[in-house]
Design a protein around this motif. Structure first.
Motif, PDB file in Angstrom:
ATOM      1  N   GLY A 184      70.543 -17.052  31.826  1.00  0.00           N
ATOM      2  CA  GLY A 184      69.540 -17.114  30.770  1.00  0.00           C
ATOM      3  C   GLY A 184      70.147 -17.378  29.411  1.00  0.00           C
ATOM      4  N   LEU A 185      71.297 -16.776  29.143  1.00  0.00           N
ATOM      5  CA  LEU A 185      71.959 -16.975  27.851  1.00  0.00           C
ATOM      6  C   LEU A 185      72.353 -18.436  27.653  1.00  0.00           C
ATOM      7  N   TRP A 186      72.863 -19.067  28.707  1.00  0.00           N
ATOM      8  CA  TRP A 186      73.249 -20.467  28.569  1.00  0.00           C
ATOM      9  C   TRP A 186      72.042 -21.401  28.577  1.00  0.00           C
ATOM     10  N   LEU A 187      70.933 -20.963  29.159  1.00  0.00           N
ATOM     11  CA  LEU A 187      69.701 -21.743  29.022  1.00  0.00           C
ATOM     12  C   LEU A 187      69.203 -21.728  27.583  1.00  0.00           C
ATOM     13  N   VAL A 188      69.318 -20.570  26.931  1.00  0.00           N
ATOM     14  CA  VAL A 188      68.969 -20.499  25.512  1.00  0.00           C
ATOM     15  C   VAL A 188      69.915 -21.391  24.707  1.00  0.00           C
ATOM     16  N   ALA A 189      71.200 -21.409  25.089  1.00  0.00           N
ATOM     17  CA  ALA A 189      72.148 -22.299  24.417  1.00  0.00           C
ATOM     18  C   ALA A 189      71.732 -23.760  24.582  1.00  0.00           C
ATOM     19  N   ALA A 190      71.194 -24.102  25.755  1.00  0.00           N
ATOM     20  CA  ALA A 190      70.689 -25.466  25.970  1.00  0.00           C
ATOM     21  C   ALA A 190      69.507 -25.754  25.054  1.00  0.00           C
ATOM     22  N   LEU A 191      68.625 -24.770  24.909  1.00  0.00           N
ATOM     23  CA  LEU A 191      67.480 -24.931  24.014  1.00  0.00           C
ATOM     24  C   LEU A 191      67.954 -25.078  22.568  1.00  0.00           C
ATOM     25  N   MET A 192      68.988 -24.300  22.197  1.00  0.00           N
ATOM     26  CA  MET A 192      69.561 -24.411  20.855  1.00  0.00           C
ATOM     27  C   MET A 192      70.156 -25.795  20.628  1.00  0.00           C
ATOM     28  N   ALA A 193      70.844 -26.322  21.646  1.00  0.00           N
ATOM     29  CA  ALA A 193      71.423 -27.659  21.528  1.00  0.00           C
ATOM     30  C   ALA A 193      70.332 -28.707  21.347  1.00  0.00           C
ATOM     31  N   LEU A 194      69.227 -28.545  22.074  1.00  0.00           N
ATOM     32  CA  LEU A 194      68.125 -29.505  22.014  1.00  0.00           C
ATOM     33  C   LEU A 194      67.394 -29.441  20.672  1.00  0.00           C
ATOM     34  N   ILE A 195      66.928 -28.245  20.308  1.00  0.00           N
ATOM     35  CA  ILE A 195      66.159 -28.083  19.068  1.00  0.00           C
ATOM     36  C   ILE A 195      67.054 -28.223  17.846  1.00  0.00           C
ATOM     37  N   GLY A 196      68.246 -27.591  17.899  1.00  0.00           N
ATOM     38  CA  GLY A 196      69.165 -27.668  16.770  1.00  0.00           C
ATOM     39  C   GLY A 196      69.585 -29.092  16.470  1.00  0.00           C
ATOM     40  N   ARG A 238      79.703 -34.346  12.079  1.00  0.00           N
ATOM     41  CA  ARG A 238      78.837 -35.454  11.665  1.00  0.00           C
ATOM     42  C   ARG A 238      77.741 -34.973  10.719  1.00  0.00           C
ATOM     43  N   TRP A 239      77.244 -33.741  10.933  1.00  0.00           N
ATOM     44  CA  TRP A 239      76.180 -33.204  10.080  1.00  0.00           C
ATOM     45  C   TRP A 239      76.703 -32.671   8.752  1.00  0.00           C
ATOM     46  N   TYR A 240      77.998 -32.426   8.666  1.00  0.00           N
ATOM     47  CA  TYR A 240      78.537 -31.658   7.542  1.00  0.00           C
ATOM     48  C   TYR A 240      78.424 -32.399   6.209  1.00  0.00           C
ATOM     49  N   ASP A 241      78.105 -31.627   5.194  1.00  0.00           N
ATOM     50  CA  ASP A 241      78.135 -32.080   3.803  1.00  0.00           C
ATOM     51  C   ASP A 241      78.528 -30.865   2.974  1.00  0.00           C
ATOM     52  N   LYS A 242      79.460 -31.035   2.069  1.00  0.00           N
ATOM     53  CA  LYS A 242      79.935 -29.885   1.300  1.00  0.00           C
ATOM     54  C   LYS A 242      78.827 -29.219   0.480  1.00  0.00           C
ATOM     55  N   GLY A 243      77.745 -29.939   0.269  1.00  0.00           N
ATOM     56  CA  GLY A 243      76.634 -29.379  -0.483  1.00  0.00           C
ATOM     57  C   GLY A 243      75.911 -28.243   0.230  1.00  0.00           C
ATOM     58  N   ILE A 244      76.112 -28.101   1.560  1.00  0.00           N
ATOM     59  CA  ILE A 244      75.400 -27.042   2.294  1.00  0.00           C
ATOM     60  C   ILE A 244      75.758 -25.657   1.791  1.00  0.00           C
ATOM     61  N   TRP A 245      76.975 -25.500   1.224  1.00  0.00           N
ATOM     62  CA  TRP A 245      77.422 -24.160   0.816  1.00  0.00           C
ATOM     63  C   TRP A 245      76.676 -23.641  -0.409  1.00  0.00           C
ATOM     64  N   LYS A 246      75.897 -24.506  -1.040  1.00  0.00           N
ATOM     65  CA  LYS A 246      75.074 -24.072  -2.175  1.00  0.00           C
ATOM     66  C   LYS A 246      73.665 -23.686  -1.737  1.00  0.00           C
ATOM     67  N   LEU A 255      70.812 -23.654   4.638  1.00  0.00           N
ATOM     68  CA  LEU A 255      71.572 -24.660   5.376  1.00  0.00           C
ATOM     69  C   LEU A 255      72.856 -24.106   5.976  1.00  0.00           C
ATOM     70  N   TRP A 256      73.695 -23.450   5.160  1.00  0.00           N
ATOM     71  CA  TRP A 256      74.969 -22.991   5.724  1.00  0.00           C
ATOM     72  C   TRP A 256      74.764 -21.953   6.817  1.00  0.00           C
ATOM     73  N   SER A 257      73.661 -21.212   6.746  1.00  0.00           N
ATOM     74  CA  SER A 257      73.388 -20.229   7.798  1.00  0.00           C
ATOM     75  C   SER A 257      73.146 -20.924   9.139  1.00  0.00           C
ATOM     76  N   LEU A 258      72.477 -22.076   9.123  1.00  0.00           N
ATOM     77  CA  LEU A 258      72.240 -22.835  10.354  1.00  0.00           C
ATOM     78  C   LEU A 258      73.539 -23.424  10.895  1.00  0.00           C
ATOM     79  N   HIS A 259      74.338 -24.002  10.012  1.00  0.00           N
ATOM     80  CA  HIS A 259      75.589 -24.619  10.435  1.00  0.00           C
ATOM     81  C   HIS A 259      76.560 -23.570  10.980  1.00  0.00           C
TER      82      HIS A 259
END
Length: 396
Positions: free
Chosen positions: A180-192, A260-268, A272-276
């Protein structure tokens, strides 16, 4: 018809207008209470009653199928209305689903016999999967059919856990929880993979989001699903070098997406940084488990908690902080204290993953305190939003 529908929607108590309201609130309250309770029992400070199957069985099951699936239900049954244009469950239907979830949580905690608990617990997941499937099928939205597949597999994982509970088999319970935990990880990969680049683009005022590499998204989804199935059949419970390669590939794939998603601006921008960071904990988990399968780490538990605490729960906290603002008609500006909640949460994760290996009791209590404070800050700041009408006067 629009006037009648609007009046009908506004006649419903705000808490029951959309699924994110009751499930984000209930899931967060459950989270801030359950982890300190678990650590108290583990360290011998709770001499009272036993939940069904004992405290370890309760902890493993409830943080995944209780807490996490409540948030998943709130998110999906809110988002599916936007995806499909169909009316999402609200009012009595939503109340019934929430009460079903609550009954299963209370039943497990207060020792309901396993024969009664099993169908009660499974009914919640079955209802959730049916509601999602029905709305997606109505408009033949094939793009989101994989979500229903994951929910159906989550039902199977929960069935495996409950079968283990009925048979007194710790091995089956562990297989079901890890699947179940890795299924949630799959959902995170899909939605994230869909929302994080979009949120990053919007939050930083960029002209366009980073375009996905479909082959990478599909590979991560399939690879994570394979890991879940291997755990379900008990084929990944011991170190195996070949599985180490699979985990290393999953970690490398997620790290590549983050780069690929990273931008230094996320730290402000806290939203955003919480998601990354949440997705970075998934990388830590995958590489840690690769090292365990290669025989280079003695324990798998810290890596599993990097996934369950840092990634799964970190993504939950970051997402519910954002989704609540958007769906209550508020600007995407974090209330006071929520950036502190994100910091506390990640410090707590570090304590659970790293410090508890050296100082088990101190590390666990520090992790539990940071976790509880982070979710308490969310409840304090967001509960008034969740129980009140939208500030713009619209339904929802």
């Amino acid at each position: 018809m629009q006037v009648i529908d609007r009046r009908k929607a506004l006649s419903i108590a705000p808490i029951w207008r959309l699924a994110f309201r009751p499930f984000f609130l209930a899931g967060s309250v459950y989270a801030l209470l359950a982890i300190p309770l678990w650590v108290a029992t583990w360290t011998g400070h709770w001499p009272g009653f036993q939940p069904t199957g004992g405290w370890l069985a309760w902890h493993r099951h409830e943080m995944l199928f209780g807490f996490a699936m409540a948030i998943v239900a709130g998110f999906l049954l809110t988002a599916v209305q936007t995806w499909t244009g169909q009316i999402a469950p609200s009012g009595n239907r939503l109340m019934g689903l929430a009460l079903l979830w609550l009954a299963a949580r209370l039943g497990w905690l207060f020792g309901l016999p396993a024969g009664w608990l099993a169908p009660l617990d499974l009914l919640f997941l079955l209802a959730l999967a049916w509601m999602m499937a029905r709305m997606l099928w109505a408009v033949r939205q094939k793009r989101n059919y994989p979500i229903v597949v994951v929910l159906a597999l989550m039902f199977g994982a929960d069935l495996l856990v409950l079968t283990g509970l009925l048979q007194g088999s710790d091995a089956l319970q562990r297989q079901g929880v890890l699947a179940g935990l890795w299924l949630v990880a799959a959902l995170m990969a899909l939605i994230g993979g869909r929302v994080i680049p979009f949120f990053t683009q919007r939050g930083l005022g960029k002209l366009e989001a980073v375009k996905p590499w479909v082959w990478l998204d599909v590979a991560l989804l399939v690879g994570t699903g394979v890991i879940a199935l291997l755990h379900a059949f008990g084929l990944a419970m011991r170190p195996q070098p070949l599985l180490g390669l699979l985990f290393a590939a999953i970690g490398a794939g997620h790290l590549l997406r983050l780069a690929r998603w990273y931008d230094k601006g996320i730290w402000k921008v806290g939203l955003l940084w919480s998601l990354h960071l949440a997705m970075l904990w998934l990388v830590v988990a995958a590489f840690g488990l690769a090292l365990w399968h290669f025989g280079l780490l003695a324990q798998s538990s810290p890596s599993l908690h990097a996934l369950s605490v840092g990634s799964m729960s970190g993504l939950i906290l970051a997402m519910i902080a954002r989704v609540t603002l958007g769906h209550t008609g508020r600007p995407l500006q974090l209330p006071a204290g929520i950036v502190g909640a994100f910091v506390l949460f990640n410090l707590g994760t570090a304590a659970r993953v790293f410090l508890s290996v050296i100082w088990p009791v101190a590390g666990l209590w520090l992790a539990a305190a940071c976790w509880a404070l982070a979710f308490a800050l969310y409840v304090w700041r967001y509960a008034p939003m969740l129980v009140a009408p939208r500030v713009d006067g619209h339904p929802g």
